[in-house]
Design a protein around this motif. Structure first.
Motif, mmCIF file in Angstrom:
data_model
loop_
_atom_site.group_PDB
_atom_site.id
_atom_site.type_symbol
_atom_site.label_atom_id
_atom_site.label_comp_id
_atom_site.label_asym_id
_atom_site.label_seq_id
_atom_site.Cartn_x
_atom_site.Cartn_y
_atom_site.Cartn_z
ATOM 1 N N UNK A 188 0.635 -1.303 -0.066
ATOM 2 C CA UNK A 188 0.082 0.024 -0.063
ATOM 3 C C UNK A 188 0.744 1.293 0.123
ATOM 4 N N UNK A 189 1.886 1.351 0.992
ATOM 5 C CA UNK A 189 2.886 2.430 0.971
ATOM 6 C C UNK A 189 3.443 2.605 -0.282
ATOM 7 N N UNK A 190 3.827 1.584 -0.872
ATOM 8 C CA UNK A 190 4.631 1.622 -2.332
ATOM 9 C C UNK A 190 4.054 2.050 -3.478
ATOM 10 N N UNK A 191 2.706 1.347 -3.632
ATOM 11 C CA UNK A 191 2.072 1.251 -4.718
ATOM 12 C C UNK A 191 0.594 2.028 -4.793
ATOM 13 N N UNK A 192 0.070 1.816 -3.773
ATOM 14 C CA UNK A 192 -1.309 2.323 -3.763
ATOM 15 C C UNK A 192 -1.599 3.879 -3.500
ATOM 16 N N UNK A 193 -0.878 4.359 -2.216
ATOM 17 C CA UNK A 193 -1.224 5.627 -1.860
ATOM 18 C C UNK A 193 -0.350 6.610 -2.823
ATOM 19 N N UNK A 194 0.751 6.191 -3.271
ATOM 20 C CA UNK A 194 0.991 7.219 -4.352
ATOM 21 C C UNK A 194 0.559 7.445 -5.516
ATOM 22 N N UNK A 195 -0.556 6.390 -5.928
ATOM 23 C CA UNK A 195 -1.406 6.356 -7.200
ATOM 24 C C UNK A 195 -2.631 6.950 -7.094
ATOM 25 N N UNK A 196 -3.130 7.370 -5.634
ATOM 26 C CA UNK A 196 -4.505 7.807 -5.302
ATOM 27 C C UNK A 196 -4.948 9.032 -6.473
ATOM 28 N N UNK B 200 -0.712 -2.312 -11.824
ATOM 29 C CA UNK B 200 -0.409 -2.731 -10.257
ATOM 30 C C UNK B 200 -1.031 -4.007 -10.225
ATOM 31 N N UNK B 201 -2.005 -4.763 -10.657
ATOM 32 C CA UNK B 201 -2.289 -5.844 -10.269
ATOM 33 C C UNK B 201 -1.201 -6.982 -10.725
ATOM 34 N N UNK B 202 -0.409 -6.869 -11.858
ATOM 35 C CA UNK B 202 0.576 -7.778 -11.746
ATOM 36 C C UNK B 202 1.501 -7.742 -10.692
ATOM 37 N N UNK B 203 1.802 -6.538 -10.101
ATOM 38 C CA UNK B 203 2.661 -6.530 -9.216
ATOM 39 C C UNK B 203 2.253 -6.866 -7.990
ATOM 40 N N UNK B 204 0.835 -7.057 -7.574
ATOM 41 C CA UNK B 204 0.555 -7.512 -6.272
ATOM 42 C C UNK B 204 0.506 -9.049 -6.461
#
Length: 406
Positions: A20-28, A50-54
């Protein structure tokens, strides 16, 4: 009672938080920009990136407590409800993030249905691509012309003709139907209006591209259309599907619905706690950053009371939700029905209260699109109706309590 998360649960929570810190919050901000740019009903690039990263990080289908060793697409991490609870809460801090982990409604509930009740053919055709994140799905239950809080009122007709079922009816609040990747609907309707009350309904798989499936309009929640996910009013007009598309058998619709809604309700509650935590964080930061009448707003006494009330309410709701998750794991969903009903009432009421406080703290900014609070409130307020309204759950709780004194 042990209030400590298991070591396994804590390890998974740290992994989700790091993602979340690395990929979600920066992309809001990027998500909002893409969602409101051009066509509303589209696949967003940020989601597909982002899905393939998860998936690569192993943070995929975490709600599933099964492992199939034949194919990676089918594999779940084997977490208990109690271990999954804090993960769902973390995802709930950003409304769209659960899709990144393939843990978003209504797909989670539909996957649970197919996993528990589907035939091998149904699993291969629909469950496998859902678990791989290749398609999305919708659940068509509620109808505009009847009080759907009593699901026995549902009137959609599922009539057998030879080797096919013919489906006619009108549905609404079909969440997920707006997504262009939505390939399959699970539809609840009546196969036998003359059967006993709870044996009239069945559930059936209806492909989105089947002739006669018509998306009439998107429904807005306090002005929000929730695109590209959406909540649609749908018309099913002489839709024909093979008899093999019936799930479990005729008259088993209520049985399936109860199996589906138990996990679905607790997942919603877990995410709602995350939404409330996010709102409280925004509220505190806003209060400390603004000055009114010569001192920070955070030093105004009325806000101390509200902050305290919010923290108390969140903790109470979380503890009851964790108890429900623990009971689902140890004694089963049926034995945990009272606790599931209680959290379905208390959690959305708590989250709307906390978000409303945060809106008030933000003043005019709180009711606009800039801080995400207005849209969060709209979603949480809806949950007091979705998956059964407060009144139905309160009635079930009260009846159970009264039975203790027979």
């Amino acid at each position: 009672m042990n209030f400590e998360y298991s070591d396994n649960g804590k390890a998974w929570l740290e992994r989700v938080r790091a993602f979340m810190e690395q990929h979600i919050y920066p992309n809001e901000a990027r998500y909002e920009a893409e969602a409101y740019e051009g066509d509303r009903w589209k696949v967003l690039p940020v989601i597909e990136e982002l899905k393939p990263l998860a998936k690569k990080a192993g943070l995929w289908n975490m709600f599933l407590n099964i492992c199939d060793h034949d194919t990676g697409e089918w594999k779940g991490p084997g977490l208990t409800n109690l271990e999954y609870a804090p993960l769902a809460e973390e995802m709930g801090r950003v409304g769209w993030s659960s899709e990144i982990f393939n843990c978003s409604a209504p797909d989670t509930g539909n996957m649970e249905v197919l996993r528990s009740y589907g035939t091998e053919e149904q699993k291969q055709k629909w469950l496998k691509p859902l678990m791989a994140g290749e398609i999305r799905s919708a659940f068509l239950m509620t109808e505009p012309l009847v009080a759907s809080s009593d699901a026995t009122n549902i009137e959609t007709s599922i009539r057998r003709e030879g080797n096919e079922y013919v489906i006619n009816g009108r549905k609404w609040w079909s969440s997920g139907a707006g997504d262009p990747r939505c390939a399959i609907n699970i539809v609840m309707g009546k196969t036998d209006p003359n059967a006993p009350r709870h044996s009239q309904q069945s559930q059936i798989l209806v492909p989105m591209d089947a002739p006669g499936v018509i998306k009439l309009r998107p429904l807005k929640v306090f002005g929000y259309d929730d695109a590209p996910h959406g909540h649609f009013e749908m018309l099913l007009e002489n839709v024909r599907v093979p008899v093999e598309n019936i799930i479990l058998g005729e008259g088993r619709g209520f049985e399936i619905a109860q199996g589906r809604l138990g996990p679905g309700r607790i997942h919603h509650c877990m995410r709602s706690i995350g939404a409330a935590e996010s709102a409280l964080e925004k509220m505190c930061k806003r209060l400390k950053a603004r000055v009114a009448f010569g001192k920070p707003v955070s030093e105004q006494g009325v806000w101390h009371e509200r902050i305290a009330d919010a923290r108390i309410a969140i903790e109470q709701a979380r503890l009851l939700t964790l108890k429900a998750a623990y009971m689902m794991d140890t004694v089963g969903n049926k034995a945990a029905a009272r606790e599931i009903a209680m959290i379905k009432v208390i959690v959305p009421n708590m989250s709307t209260m906390v978000i409303d406080m945060a809106i008030q703290a933000h003043g005019g900014g709180g009711v606009c699109q800039d801080f995400g609070l207005a849209s969060s409130y709209a979603g949480q307020r809806t949950l007091r109706i979705a998956d059964g309204p407060d009144e139905v759950h309160r009635a079930a709780i009260a009846k159970g309590e009264l039975r203790r004194y027979n």
